[in-house]
Each structure stands twice: as C-alpha cells, then as structure tokens.
Design an enzyme around this catalytic site. Structure first.
Site, PDB file in Angstrom:
ATOM      1  N   ASN A   7     152.005  35.753 -11.076  1.00  0.00           N
ATOM      2  CA  ASN A   7     151.230  35.102 -12.138  1.00  0.00           C
ATOM      3  C   ASN A   7     149.768  35.136 -11.702  1.00  0.00           C
ATOM      4  O   ASN A   7     149.331  34.325 -10.888  1.00  0.00           O
ATOM      5  CB  ASN A   7     151.722  33.657 -12.307  1.00  0.00           C
ATOM      6  CG  ASN A   7     150.974  32.914 -13.403  1.00  0.00           C
ATOM      7  OD1 ASN A   7     150.003  33.423 -13.978  1.00  0.00           O
ATOM      8  ND2 ASN A   7     151.413  31.711 -13.685  1.00  0.00           N
ATOM      9  N   LYS A  14     149.640  33.474  -8.165  1.00  0.00           N
ATOM     10  CA  LYS A  14     150.838  32.738  -7.738  1.00  0.00           C
ATOM     11  C   LYS A  14     151.971  33.747  -7.645  1.00  0.00           C
ATOM     12  O   LYS A  14     152.056  34.652  -8.471  1.00  0.00           O
ATOM     13  CB  LYS A  14     151.213  31.677  -8.783  1.00  0.00           C
ATOM     14  CG  LYS A  14     150.245  30.522  -8.853  1.00  0.00           C
ATOM     15  CD  LYS A  14     150.807  29.439  -9.772  1.00  0.00           C
ATOM     16  CE  LYS A  14     149.715  28.476 -10.159  1.00  0.00           C
ATOM     17  NZ  LYS A  14     149.620  28.186 -11.560  1.00  0.00           N
ATOM     18  N   ARG A  91     153.645  37.537 -15.397  1.00  0.00           N
ATOM     19  CA  ARG A  91     153.326  36.676 -16.533  1.00  0.00           C
ATOM     20  C   ARG A  91     152.112  37.254 -17.255  1.00  0.00           C
ATOM     21  O   ARG A  91     151.089  37.554 -16.633  1.00  0.00           O
ATOM     22  CB  ARG A  91     153.001  35.274 -16.049  1.00  0.00           C
ATOM     23  CG  ARG A  91     152.622  34.385 -17.209  1.00  0.00           C
ATOM     24  CD  ARG A  91     152.030  33.091 -16.757  1.00  0.00           C
ATOM     25  NE  ARG A  91     151.754  32.276 -17.924  1.00  0.00           N
ATOM     26  CZ  ARG A  91     150.804  31.362 -17.955  1.00  0.00           C
ATOM     27  NH1 ARG A  91     150.032  31.157 -16.910  1.00  0.00           N
ATOM     28  NH2 ARG A  91     150.614  30.653 -19.037  1.00  0.00           N
ATOM     29  N   HIS A 180     153.002  28.934 -23.929  1.00  0.00           N
ATOM     30  CA  HIS A 180     154.035  28.257 -23.126  1.00  0.00           C
ATOM     31  C   HIS A 180     155.441  28.691 -23.559  1.00  0.00           C
ATOM     32  O   HIS A 180     156.418  27.978 -23.334  1.00  0.00           O
ATOM     33  CB  HIS A 180     153.979  26.714 -23.282  1.00  0.00           C
ATOM     34  CG  HIS A 180     152.733  26.065 -22.777  1.00  0.00           C
ATOM     35  ND1 HIS A 180     152.135  25.013 -23.444  1.00  0.00           N
ATOM     36  CD2 HIS A 180     151.986  26.291 -21.683  1.00  0.00           C
ATOM     37  CE1 HIS A 180     151.070  24.615 -22.779  1.00  0.00           C
ATOM     38  NE2 HIS A 180     150.954  25.384 -21.693  1.00  0.00           N
ATOM     39  N   HIS A 208     156.273  20.375 -24.056  1.00  0.00           N
ATOM     40  CA  HIS A 208     155.715  20.848 -22.783  1.00  0.00           C
ATOM     41  C   HIS A 208     154.395  20.098 -22.606  1.00  0.00           C
ATOM     42  O   HIS A 208     153.379  20.450 -23.212  1.00  0.00           O
ATOM     43  CB  HIS A 208     155.502  22.361 -22.820  1.00  0.00           C
ATOM     44  CG  HIS A 208     154.876  22.908 -21.578  1.00  0.00           C
ATOM     45  ND1 HIS A 208     155.564  23.663 -20.649  1.00  0.00           N
ATOM     46  CD2 HIS A 208     153.615  22.807 -21.094  1.00  0.00           C
ATOM     47  CE1 HIS A 208     154.755  23.987 -19.648  1.00  0.00           C
ATOM     48  NE2 HIS A 208     153.556  23.482 -19.908  1.00  0.00           N
ATOM     49  N   ASN A 211     148.813  19.771 -18.174  1.00  0.00           N
ATOM     50  CA  ASN A 211     147.377  19.672 -18.432  1.00  0.00           C
ATOM     51  C   ASN A 211     147.079  20.360 -19.771  1.00  0.00           C
ATOM     52  O   ASN A 211     146.348  19.848 -20.602  1.00  0.00           O
ATOM     53  CB  ASN A 211     146.621  20.310 -17.267  1.00  0.00           C
ATOM     54  CG  ASN A 211     145.169  19.907 -17.290  1.00  0.00           C
ATOM     55  OD1 ASN A 211     144.805  18.823 -17.752  1.00  0.00           O
ATOM     56  ND2 ASN A 211     144.317  20.802 -16.827  1.00  0.00           N
ATOM     57  N   GLY A 212     147.685  21.530 -19.987  1.00  0.00           N
ATOM     58  CA  GLY A 212     147.782  22.093 -21.339  1.00  0.00           C
ATOM     59  C   GLY A 212     149.088  21.590 -21.928  1.00  0.00           C
ATOM     60  O   GLY A 212     150.040  21.351 -21.184  1.00  0.00           O
ATOM     61  N   ARG A 241     141.320  19.674 -23.646  1.00  0.00           N
ATOM     62  CA  ARG A 241     141.195  20.300 -24.971  1.00  0.00           C
ATOM     63  C   ARG A 241     141.388  19.258 -26.067  1.00  0.00           C
ATOM     64  O   ARG A 241     142.249  18.382 -25.951  1.00  0.00           O
ATOM     65  CB  ARG A 241     142.251  21.391 -25.155  1.00  0.00           C
ATOM     66  CG  ARG A 241     142.096  22.574 -24.224  1.00  0.00           C
ATOM     67  CD  ARG A 241     143.063  23.690 -24.643  1.00  0.00           C
ATOM     68  NE  ARG A 241     143.090  24.753 -23.665  1.00  0.00           N
ATOM     69  CZ  ARG A 241     144.174  25.104 -22.975  1.00  0.00           C
ATOM     70  NH1 ARG A 241     145.320  24.464 -23.144  1.00  0.00           N
ATOM     71  NH2 ARG A 241     144.115  26.092 -22.112  1.00  0.00           N
ATOM     72  N   ASP A 283     143.351  13.932 -15.830  1.00  0.00           N
ATOM     73  CA  ASP A 283     144.675  13.657 -15.270  1.00  0.00           C
ATOM     74  C   ASP A 283     145.209  12.350 -15.861  1.00  0.00           C
ATOM     75  O   ASP A 283     144.596  11.291 -15.706  1.00  0.00           O
ATOM     76  CB  ASP A 283     144.571  13.560 -13.738  1.00  0.00           C
ATOM     77  CG  ASP A 283     145.947  13.556 -13.091  1.00  0.00           C
ATOM     78  OD1 ASP A 283     146.803  12.738 -13.503  1.00  0.00           O
ATOM     79  OD2 ASP A 283     146.175  14.371 -12.187  1.00  0.00           O
ATOM     80  N   VAL A 332     153.396  16.009 -17.121  1.00  0.00           N
ATOM     81  CA  VAL A 332     153.486  14.690 -17.761  1.00  0.00           C
ATOM     82  C   VAL A 332     154.918  14.443 -18.246  1.00  0.00           C
ATOM     83  O   VAL A 332     155.482  13.356 -18.059  1.00  0.00           O
ATOM     84  CB  VAL A 332     152.520  14.602 -18.966  1.00  0.00           C
ATOM     85  CG1 VAL A 332     152.575  13.220 -19.594  1.00  0.00           C
ATOM     86  CG2 VAL A 332     151.093  14.953 -18.557  1.00  0.00           C
ATOM     87  N   GLY A 333     155.510  15.447 -18.861  1.00  0.00           N
ATOM     88  CA  GLY A 333     156.848  15.288 -19.432  1.00  0.00           C
ATOM     89  C   GLY A 333     157.904  15.013 -18.375  1.00  0.00           C
ATOM     90  O   GLY A 333     158.848  14.255 -18.600  1.00  0.00           O
ATOM     91  N   ASN A 335     157.254  13.753 -15.224  1.00  0.00           N
ATOM     92  CA  ASN A 335     156.935  12.655 -14.301  1.00  0.00           C
ATOM     93  C   ASN A 335     156.376  11.389 -14.937  1.00  0.00           C
ATOM     94  O   ASN A 335     156.346  10.347 -14.303  1.00  0.00           O
ATOM     95  CB  ASN A 335     155.899  13.135 -13.269  1.00  0.00           C
ATOM     96  CG  ASN A 335     156.392  14.348 -12.509  1.00  0.00           C
ATOM     97  OD1 ASN A 335     157.403  14.268 -11.834  1.00  0.00           O
ATOM     98  ND2 ASN A 335     155.704  15.462 -12.650  1.00  0.00           N
ATOM     99  N   GLU A 384     159.470  28.504 -15.359  1.00  0.00           N
ATOM    100  CA  GLU A 384     159.014  29.743 -15.987  1.00  0.00           C
ATOM    101  C   GLU A 384     159.235  30.946 -15.075  1.00  0.00           C
ATOM    102  O   GLU A 384     159.537  32.047 -15.542  1.00  0.00           O
ATOM    103  CB  GLU A 384     157.524  29.611 -16.346  1.00  0.00           C
ATOM    104  CG  GLU A 384     157.296  28.635 -17.489  1.00  0.00           C
ATOM    105  CD  GLU A 384     155.910  28.025 -17.504  1.00  0.00           C
ATOM    106  OE1 GLU A 384     155.636  27.156 -16.639  1.00  0.00           O
ATOM    107  OE2 GLU A 384     155.111  28.386 -18.361  1.00  0.00           O
TER     108      GLU A 384
HETATM  109  P1  AMP Z   1     151.062  20.725 -15.244  1.00  0.00           P
HETATM  110  O1  AMP Z   1     149.931  21.323 -16.017  1.00  0.00           O
HETATM  111  O2  AMP Z   1     152.397  20.942 -15.868  1.00  0.00           O
HETATM  112  O3  AMP Z   1     151.039  21.054 -13.780  1.00  0.00           O
HETATM  113  O4  AMP Z   1     150.850  19.129 -15.315  1.00  0.00           O
HETATM  114  C1  AMP Z   1     149.780  18.514 -14.652  1.00  0.00           C
HETATM  115  C2  AMP Z   1     149.528  17.147 -15.232  1.00  0.00           C
HETATM  116  O5  AMP Z   1     150.704  16.329 -15.139  1.00  0.00           O
HETATM  117  C3  AMP Z   1     148.475  16.374 -14.464  1.00  0.00           C
HETATM  118  O6  AMP Z   1     147.196  16.648 -14.925  1.00  0.00           O
HETATM  119  C4  AMP Z   1     148.852  14.930 -14.766  1.00  0.00           C
HETATM  120  O7  AMP Z   1     148.097  14.518 -15.889  1.00  0.00           O
HETATM  121  C5  AMP Z   1     150.301  14.979 -15.179  1.00  0.00           C
HETATM  122  N1  AMP Z   1     151.155  14.144 -14.334  1.00  0.00           N
HETATM  123  C6  AMP Z   1     151.731  14.465 -13.165  1.00  0.00           C
HETATM  124  N2  AMP Z   1     152.436  13.414 -12.686  1.00  0.00           N
HETATM  125  C7  AMP Z   1     152.302  12.411 -13.599  1.00  0.00           C
HETATM  126  C8  AMP Z   1     152.789  11.062 -13.679  1.00  0.00           C
HETATM  127  N3  AMP Z   1     153.555  10.539 -12.736  1.00  0.00           N
HETATM  128  N4  AMP Z   1     152.418  10.331 -14.760  1.00  0.00           N
HETATM  129  C9  AMP Z   1     151.655  10.849 -15.728  1.00  0.00           C
HETATM  130  N5  AMP Z   1     151.172  12.107 -15.686  1.00  0.00           N
HETATM  131  C10 AMP Z   1     151.487  12.881 -14.649  1.00  0.00           C
END
Ligand code: AMP
Length: 397
Positions: A7, A14, A91, A180, A208, A211-212, A241, A283, A332-333, A335, A384
């Site tokens: 990727n 990556k 990717r 995604h 999904h 961050n995006g 965004r 974040d 986010v989804g 965690n 992915e």
């Molecule tokens: P990703 O782009 O899938 O790597 O997701 C990254 C984002 O996940 C980070 O910017 C955080 O905003 C969010 N995130 C990770 N852990 C948590 C958590 N425990 N609670 C809320 N948001 C989280």
C-alpha cells in the site's frame, strides 16, 4: 504461495507478507518519510521483535529495495529468497468506471490507473509509483491491483449520478464512485457469516469510521449506495473533512477568503471536520476528552458527527427497505465505545437497540445488539490487507 501486499502512499509504503496456505501474516512493515530526509523502515516479523532501520530513501524504488532486502534478511527476514513470493497485490485508490473487480496489472491497466490521476491526484500517482517500483524489482511475478472503488461499481445510476448538466458526467466522469470499498467488502462478508445467511440475501449497513469515514448500504451482495462520492470529501463528518455541506459555501468562502481552488481543496479536506469544528483535534479521542471537560465546541462537534451518521442510517434503511445489521469498523468503529453508543441512541423505532454492557469492547468481533433488537449491531475489525492478499492469490494462483 506467499503474497506481498503493498500500500504505497505519497511518502510511505505499508507492506505485509501473507502465507496463503493458512492466511498467516508473516511480516508487517512500514516505510515512512519516502523522499523526505530521515526515512525509516519498521519491520515486524511474526513472533520476533520489530526492527527499525534508518536510511535515507529518495524515492519509492529505493523504499521497495529496502523492503525486499529486509524480507530476505537471514536474521529477521521471512523468506529465504524472493522466489518464495508468488505474487504482489497493490492497493489502488481509484479505478474509475473501468474496474468492478481486482485485476492483474498489464500496460492497459497501468494506463487506466494513470488516467485516474486527474480525479485522484493525491492517491493514484503514489499507488502507481509503488507498482512500478515493485515491477522493476520483482519482474518475474504477477502484480495485482485492488481498487478502493471496485466494490461500489454495482451502484445504479440513480445512486451514483449527481443532478448536474449531463456533460459533467460525459466529459469529466463526475459521478459518485465511493471509497474504502475493500473494507466495506470485508466486513459485510464477515457480517453475513455472523448472521448465518447467504451474502446474497442480506441487507447490511456498514460504517467505516476512521480518520476518513464512509458508510455503505449493501443489498443482496451489491452496494446500493455509499456516502463518499466523486472524491472522499462527501458524506460523513470526518477527522479533517467537512463531509456533506451546501456546495454554495465553497464559492462563497473562496470569494470571502480569497482562496484559489487548491487552497479551497485544502480548507475543506484538511482544516474542516472534527478538527475545524472543535478546534481541538482530528482525533475523536481528544475531542471526546475535551467535550467531557466541558469544551462547548467539542460537544457540538460530536453531536454534528452523530447527526450525520444517524441521517445516513435512516437514508440507507429506506433505500434497503429494512436492514439485518449495522457493522462498525475502522479506528472509531472498532474502538470508540461511547461513539457507538451515541450513534445507536434513539434508533429504537428502526429496531436498533444496543446492549450497552456488551458494547464495552474494543477491537474485537462481537455482536453488541440487545437480545430483542431487530437489527444486529456488529463490531468487526476490518482487514483490507487480507482482501488484497486473497484477490491476488485468486487471480494469480
Ligand atoms: P483509522 O483511520 O481507521 O486508523 O482510525 C483512526 C481514528 O480512530 C483516530 O483518529 C481516532 O479518532 C479513532 N479512534 C481510535 N481509538 C479510538 C477510541 N478508543 N475512541 C474513539 N476514537 C478512536
């Protein structure tokens, strides 16, 4: 057979090596700061300590050369020689309207990836650089492109056309593509397995949220609609965004702030979203913390975030005419315990009822719906890389 998954981003690469006999991940790694002084490679072989190598890497070819050196290193490598790697999967963010599936890369495929530079200027050029570097260094294996847009190509015109003069589509291919796709594909298939129903008979809404962030409505194995559009800017509120806004805001602010199109692009893609609204961070963890401490802007930002997602859940319920399950994935989804709880609050009328105790999990595959919920609520960690490895194996074995 072992597959190398790549990727390549603008300044990073990556990678993973996946053994397809049991789908075990033999190594994961990240090359960072490609083309920027201070490049590093972090390599984590299965069952061994991670290795960090510091070496300036002027371009993607130099980065890939170092990756291949590391993979065959007698101490921390994972293959004896590169002949053990049977194929490489890459990717690629944008495949335009040309690809509804992954494909073995030849000159014609590379040409289409290049033609999409115009509509994916941040992603496709580095993706192709990664491919070309790998082809040069691994000329004897097949290389496969796995597109973020491919899964969404089942959308019908009423779901992908914008109400613009038709020539915008004919001349510039302006339409909804969605992104995604590899993640929505993976988690929706897992969800069907958890439902114990054939994939072709399921109605699934995937969220999904990283961050995006994007959502997809999937019916009978096909994407009906997804929230990202011509670019990843449309749809949900994201880290930086804006997501959906009145498009008139763009030209109003361009005039007021004297922005040209590149500056406006930056404003809506990099300075908006949770970062712009809260003034705290992109974040979600930081925004939640600030909201808890009483920061009013952070509190509003979170409500705007939930509001956008709930709007799409309602929208997709209507378009699917019901729903078997919601699926939460990505940072986010997977965690965000309180994020999931707030998103699912007050949706009982749709048959969505969360068990808040079951929901207290991070990063695990689990059903967090209440026993009497009509709609299951799954948390499914996305993968992915595994989809890329599987597609590469399927097309080259
Ligand atoms: P990703 O782009 O899938 O790597 O997701 C990254 C984002 O996940 C980070 O910017 C955080 O905003 C969010 N995130 C990770 N852990 C948590 C958590 N425990 N609670 C809320 N948001 C989280």
């Amino acid at each position: 057979m072992k597959v190398l998954v790549v990727n390549a981003g603008s300044s990073s690469i990556k990678y993973q090596v996946v053994d397809m006999t049991d789908e075990s991940v033999l190594a994961v790694g990240l090359v960072d700061r490609v083309g920027i002084p201070g490049s590093t490679l972090e390599h984590k072989p299965l069952g061994k300590d991670a290795v960090v190598i510091k070496k300036d890497l002027p371009d993607h070819t130099a980065g890939m050369e170092l990756v291949l050196e590391v993979l065959v290193n007698p101490e921390y490598g994972v293959v004896k020689d590169m002949d053990e790697i049977g194929a490489a999967g890459h990717r690629v963010v944008h495949g335009g309207e040309s690809f509804a599936d992954s494909v073995v890369i030849d000159d014609a495929v590379a040409k289409v990836i290049r033609e999409c530079f115009d509509i994916a200027p941040l992603h496709n050029p580095p993706n192709l650089m990664g491919i070309e570097a790998c082809q040069k260094l691994m000329p004897n294996v097949k290389h496969v492109a796995v597109f973020d847009t491919a899964f969404h190509q089942t959308m019908e015109p009423q779901n992908y056309m914008y109400a613009l003069p038709y020539e915008a589509y004919e001349k510039y291919r302006i339409r909804r593509y969605g992104f995604h796709g590899t993640s929505h594909f993976y988690v929706s298939h897992r969800a069907a397995e958890l439902l114990g129903k054939p994939y072709e008979e399921c109605k699934i809404i995937t969220l999904h949220l990283g961050n995006g962030a994007s959502m997809a409505a999937i019916k009978n194995g096909k994407v009906v609609e997804t929230s990202m559009g011509f670019t990843p800017l449309e749809g949900l509120v994201m880290g930086t965004r804006s997501g959906d806004i009145d498009p008139a805001i763009v030209f109003f602010l361009m005039e007021k702030l004297g922005m040209d199109s590149a500056e406006a692009n930056n404003y809506f893609n990099k300075k908006s979203g949770m970062l712009g609204l809260s003034g705290v961070s992109n974040d979600l963890r930081d925004v939640e913390e600030a909201a808890k401490a009483g920061n009013a802007r952070a509190q509003i930002a979170l409500k705007v975030y939930y509001n956008a997602i709930q709007g799409y859940i309602g929208n997709y319920f209507a378009k699917l005419n019901g729903c078997d399950c919601l699926v939460f994935t990505a940072g986010v989804g997977e965690n965000g315990i309180s994020m999931r709880e707030n998103i699912c609050a007050n949706l009982e009328a749709l048959g969505i009822k969360m068990d808040v105790e079951k929901n207290k999990v991070r990063g695990k595959e689990v059903d967090v719906a209440a026993d009497d919920s009509k709609v299951r609520i799954f948390v499914i960690p996305t993968n992915e890389e595994l989809v890329i490895a599987r597609d590469t194996y399927r097309l080259t074995k």
